[in-house]
Design a protein around this motif. Structure first.
Motif, short mmCIF file in Angstrom:
data_model
loop_
_atom_site.label_atom_id
_atom_site.label_comp_id
_atom_site.label_asym_id
_atom_site.label_seq_id
_atom_site.Cartn_x
_atom_site.Cartn_y
_atom_site.Cartn_z
N UNK A 17 -1.58 -16.37 -1.75
CA UNK A 17 -1.68 -17.74 -2.25
C UNK A 17 -3.09 -18.28 -2.03
N UNK A 18 -3.61 -17.99 -0.83
CA UNK A 18 -4.97 -18.42 -0.51
C UNK A 18 -5.97 -17.75 -1.45
N UNK A 55 -7.99 -17.88 5.89
CA UNK A 55 -7.34 -19.19 5.92
C UNK A 55 -8.39 -20.30 5.97
N UNK A 56 -9.39 -20.10 6.82
CA UNK A 56 -10.42 -21.13 6.95
C UNK A 56 -11.19 -21.26 5.63
N UNK A 103 -10.64 -25.74 -0.63
CA UNK A 103 -9.78 -26.85 -1.03
C UNK A 103 -10.44 -28.19 -0.75
N UNK A 104 -11.20 -28.25 0.33
CA UNK A 104 -11.85 -29.50 0.67
C UNK A 104 -13.01 -29.79 -0.27
N UNK A 107 -15.04 -27.42 -5.78
CA UNK A 107 -13.60 -27.35 -5.86
C UNK A 107 -13.17 -26.46 -7.01
N UNK A 165 -6.08 -19.43 -4.80
CA UNK A 165 -6.86 -20.67 -4.81
C UNK A 165 -8.34 -20.35 -4.75
N UNK A 205 -8.56 -14.86 10.89
CA UNK A 205 -8.44 -16.28 10.52
C UNK A 205 -9.31 -16.65 9.33
N UNK A 247 -10.14 -20.72 2.68
CA UNK A 247 -9.33 -21.43 1.70
C UNK A 247 -9.38 -22.94 1.93
N UNK A 248 -9.32 -23.34 3.22
CA UNK A 248 -9.36 -24.77 3.50
C UNK A 248 -10.70 -25.36 3.09
#
Lengths: 426, 423
Positions: free
Chosen positions: B349-350, B396-397, B403-404, B409, B353, B393, B399-400
């Motif tokens: 999913x990440x 995940x980081x 997203x931010x 974006x 994105x 990690x 991806x965040x």
């Protein structure tokens, strides 16, 4: 920035459903606010029974001998399982009566132990369920309760074993609040990102979950590993001053945390429904546009909602460590955070509803442990039951179709309509 | 609501602020490489890289041996130059590509530094990186398919888990890896149908529907596993897809052993990449799919059946997730273990994105994220001081951060996550 309003609308329809005040729902929905959760649970149990029947070899053997033998076997399997579930969850009524008659204090306590143990299991559910419910109320989908529970547990454990020389009445609350702070931190980040950058909190909390799992792995194989653990990933025991006291002698684990959870639920109720802050939170959650027109601070409200939700989940983690486990190990949470989504839905995102739903799940999970021993049905059936229950709660139309209930007059339709159009048109 | 305006962010260029942020990131990376690796390198170090995966003879080449420090200085300088170029002129549309390349340089220098004068098994690393990326990439494709049609699918993880279990079960019963694959796909498609049924017909929030499927799949697979598969050995021992070298291609030096001497699943990743990229962006079918995800009302007006398109997308998403699930059992170890997907669906999913909802992006991001996983164990073998969990990690980081919108974006389909009601 075209997708800005649209991003806020992820989960809109659902949130509209949830955020309608409970009272209004009961008046207009022919009492379905209560009826549908009850029917959802019953339907879930029926589907669970069907699954048990379908996966038991004796039933097939029985049908091989004849239709009635098969039905008999099916009945036997399901009744054995659910009776074991009931006895495991609440206690054996016969034993309780006998114990009460004999007047033996120890025996009375023992006979009530299954019931008390269910309350022990329900306690983290109350905290985590409140967390997701508070998120829903503020228009946010907190799918990160599990990660926040992990952070709460990590912080509480650390304060629990590393801070020396404090009296219990300071150390225990301190460790508990440290847990809440850890969870709050893990809620603040996605809340802040959502408010400031529009980053979807669903994805961010999922990511934060996995970051916290990796972090725990690292901590337990490194800095927080117990020196004499012989390589197994486990933290030192917390000091006795940090422990949340248990009320009875060893096998009974019933502890003060349960009452802390009830108090926190009361606090959440008071905050949400009796304070201006809570009113702002709910308004922004139900309808950000309305909130903005009324001059409410959307950014602040979003950050606050997510941070408070995180703090509540953090308390669940702290509770598990300080009251039950007393040491931190990998896999200390059997998925409390994921279950809590079901709890918040089942409880209609009201603190009272969450408590009832948590008690139900506590009874189910604790009973399932005994059911597993008595009738060889894996405890994982609880997850399956939960999935069924969430489906029925989230899509009440299914329940209405099965039980031929009337669809309540959709008086809130005009409220939903503009939002839906805005989404479609955007 | 009569006037609805459609404004779309342009993707041709990036704003000056973003351009400078990117440039600063490049420069920071260059500085990290300089101070952490280049300056700490012993000038006498000779790097040895084994380019062929161990145990492979077809298309094998000798080890690459070169002095470490000069190579590192060159790479370091390139990153710094990229940073300066980015700040002053900007790479424009190619910025993301350059970002990927700088990360690659970072990775290589990092590996050279950790390996020192020990042999670095680069070929094996790449091979296992690709293999471990398979479920992540397929999961990302699965997400692309359904989200392009406007249905958020966080149930990829659950579909994969169910597919993995069914693959092992059916494969064991039929003693055929192919039937196992079919079983996996059917199981995942059934869950996808449930997702479609709940979120399209009953308009249940798509996140809730996805969560339900994840919970259900976790419960169901663990239930069947602990009730049957752990007790009856013959239910949990499926044949697996063998390594099938592609004739001709497998003998190409360097890339042959890594890309063309693997099994069905790696090939399906490449095949699907081409098929999906063309189908989504170059065919009428793909245009319809995307229009349903961007503006369902307009699509409906033009006579596209929104509901049917969404169902189709979700089902195809299930097919791909089923293949991804099958990889865990019939594609690798031939056994099902509880929770064996271990969050790969969420990394997928990440990756989706990160890869900006496109198959090619999903492929690149999935490969990057999957390689992080393969790096973990290799790092501890090389004696790295950085814990493998932190490497784990990073996806995940990242991806965040994406997203931010810190580094531009992504282009989420406009109607993603919105149920459609025909008026």
């Amino acid at each position: 920035m075209a997708d800005k309003p649209e991003k806020k609308d992820v989960g809109k329809i659902f949130l509209e459903e949830v955020n309608r005040p409970a009272g209004e729902k009961t008046k207009k929905g022919n009492g379905q606010a209560v009826l549908i959760p009850v029917l959802a649970v019953i339907s879930g149990l029926i589907l669970g029974a069907i699954l048990i029947i379908l996966t038991t070899e004796e039933v097939y053997a029985g049908f091989g001998r004849g239709i009635f033998a098969g039905l008999g076997e099916a009945w036997k399997v399901v009744s054995t399982a659910y009776v074991a579930l009931f006895k495991g969850a609440v206690g054996d009524p016969v034993r309780i009566i006998q114990a009460l008659q004999s007047g033996d204090a120890l025996e009375i306590r023992r006979s009530f132990n299954p019931f008390l143990e269910s309350l022990v299991v329900a306690t983290p559910y109350i905290f985590a369920g409140l967390s997701v419910a508070l998120g829903f109320r503020s228009g946010l989908f907190n799918i990160g309760a599990e990660g926040q529970i992990y952070m709460g547990a990590i912080f509480a454990t650390f304060v629990g074993y590393s801070v020396h020389g404090l009296p219990a009445y300071i150390h225990m609350p301190l460790a508990f609040l440290a847990g809440a702070a850890g969870g709050a931190l893990w809620g603040f980040v996605p809340g802040f990102l959502k408010a400031r950058t529009g980053g979807n909190e669903v994805i961010n909390t999922i990511m934060m979950n996995w970051i916290s799992f990796r972090l725990l792995e690292y901590l337990l194989t490194g800095p927080m590993q117990r020196p004499d653990s012989g390589g197994s990933p486990i933290s030192p025991f917390i000091l006795s001053t940090a422990e949340i006291p248990q009320f009875f002698a060893k096998p009974i684990r019933f502890h003060l945390g349960f009452f802390i959870a009830l108090a926190v639920a009361l606090l959440v109720y008071w905050f949400l429904f009796k304070t201006t802050w809570g009113f702002n939170l709910r308004t922004v959650g139900a309808n950000p546009q309305a909130g903005r027109y009324a001059g409410m601070n959307i950014v602040l409200s979003t950050i606050m909602g997510m941070t408070l939700a995180g703090a509540l989940s953090g308390m669940a983690g702290a509770n598990e460590i300080l009251a039950v486990n007393r040491t931190l190990a990998l896999g200390f949470s059997p998925g409390f955070g994921f279950d809590s989504i079901a709890l918040a839905l089942l409880g209609g995102s009201t603190p009272g509803g969450v408590i009832l739903a948590s008690l139900l799940f506590g009874f189910l999970r604790n009973g399932a442990t005994k059911m597993m021993l008595a009738s060889n049905i894996p405890i994982d059936i609880i997850s399956i039951l939960q999935a069924f229950i969430i489906i029925f709660i989230a899509a009440p139309a299914i329940i209405r179709t099965i039980y031929r209930l009337k669809t309540p007059k959709p008086e809130s339709e005009p409220v939903v309509e503009p939002a839906a159009q805005a989404e479609g048109g955007q | 609501m009569a006037t609805t305006t459609i404004t779309r962010r342009t993707i041709e260029g990036i704003s000056p602020t973003r351009r400078i942020i990117y440039g600063v990131i490049f420069l920071v990376l260059a500085l990290i490489i300089l101070f952490m690796f280049t300056l700490k390198m012993d000038p006498a170090t000779i790097s040895t890289m084994a380019l062929t995966p161990t145990g492979v003879t077809r298309g094998a080449v000798g080890d690459l041996v070169f002095p470490a420090l000069p190579a590192m200085i060159v790479m370091n300088a390139l990153v710094a130059i990229a940073g300066i170029y980015q700040i002053v002129w900007g790479f424009g549309k190619r910025t993301n590509l350059i970002l990927g390349l700088t990360f690659l340089v970072f990775l290589i220098t990092f590996l050279m530094w950790t390996a020192g004068s020990k042999t670095l098994f680069l070929g094996s690393l790449l091979y296992s990186g690709i293999t471990l990326s398979v479920p992540v990439i397929l999961g990302a494709y699965s997400g692309v398919l359904s989200e392009r049609a406007g249905v958020v699918n966080i149930a990829i993880e659950g579909m994969m888990l169910m597919g993995a279990m069914m693959g092992a079960l059916v494969g064991s019963l039929t003693q055929s890896a192919w039937w196992g694959l079919v079983g996996a796909i059917v199981a995942a498609v059934l869950l996808a149908l449930l997702h479609g049924w709940l979120s399209i017909k009953y308009k249940v929030d798509q996140i809730i529907s996805g969560t339900v499927i994840n919970i259900f799949a976790t419960g169901m697979t663990s239930y069947i596993s602990s009730k049957f598969m752990q007790h009856y050995e013959h239910l949990n021992g499926t044949p697996i897809f063998p390594r099938t070298p592609i004739p001709g291609l497998a003998d190409i030096p360097l890339i042959g052993p890594i890309f063309f001497n693997t099994n069905f699943f790696v090939y399906s990743v490449f095949a699907l990449l081409i098929i999906l990229q063309l189908a989504i962006f170059k065919t009428r079918w793909g245009l319809r799919l995307r229009s349903v995800g961007e503006h369902p009302k307009a699509a409906d007006t033009l006579g596209i059946n929104v509901i049917r398109t969404r169902y189709m997308a979700v089902i195809l998403s299930g097919v791909v997730a089923g293949i991804a699930g099958a990889f865990f059992t019939v594609g690798s170890i031939g056994r099902f273990e509880e929770m064996m997907t271990a969050g790969k669906g969420f990394i997928g999913l990440a990756a989706m994105i990160f890869g900006n909802w496109s198959p090619i992006g999903a492929f690149g991001a999935g490969l990057l994220f999957g390689s992080f996983e393969s790096l973990g164990p290799s790092l501890s073998l090389l004696g790295s001081k950085i814990p493998s969990q932190f490497v784990g990690m990073l996806p995940y980081i990242a991806t965040m951060v994406i997203l931010a919108g810190v580094v531009g974006r992504g282009q989420m389909p406009a109607a993603d996550g919105t149920p459609y009601t025909k008026e």
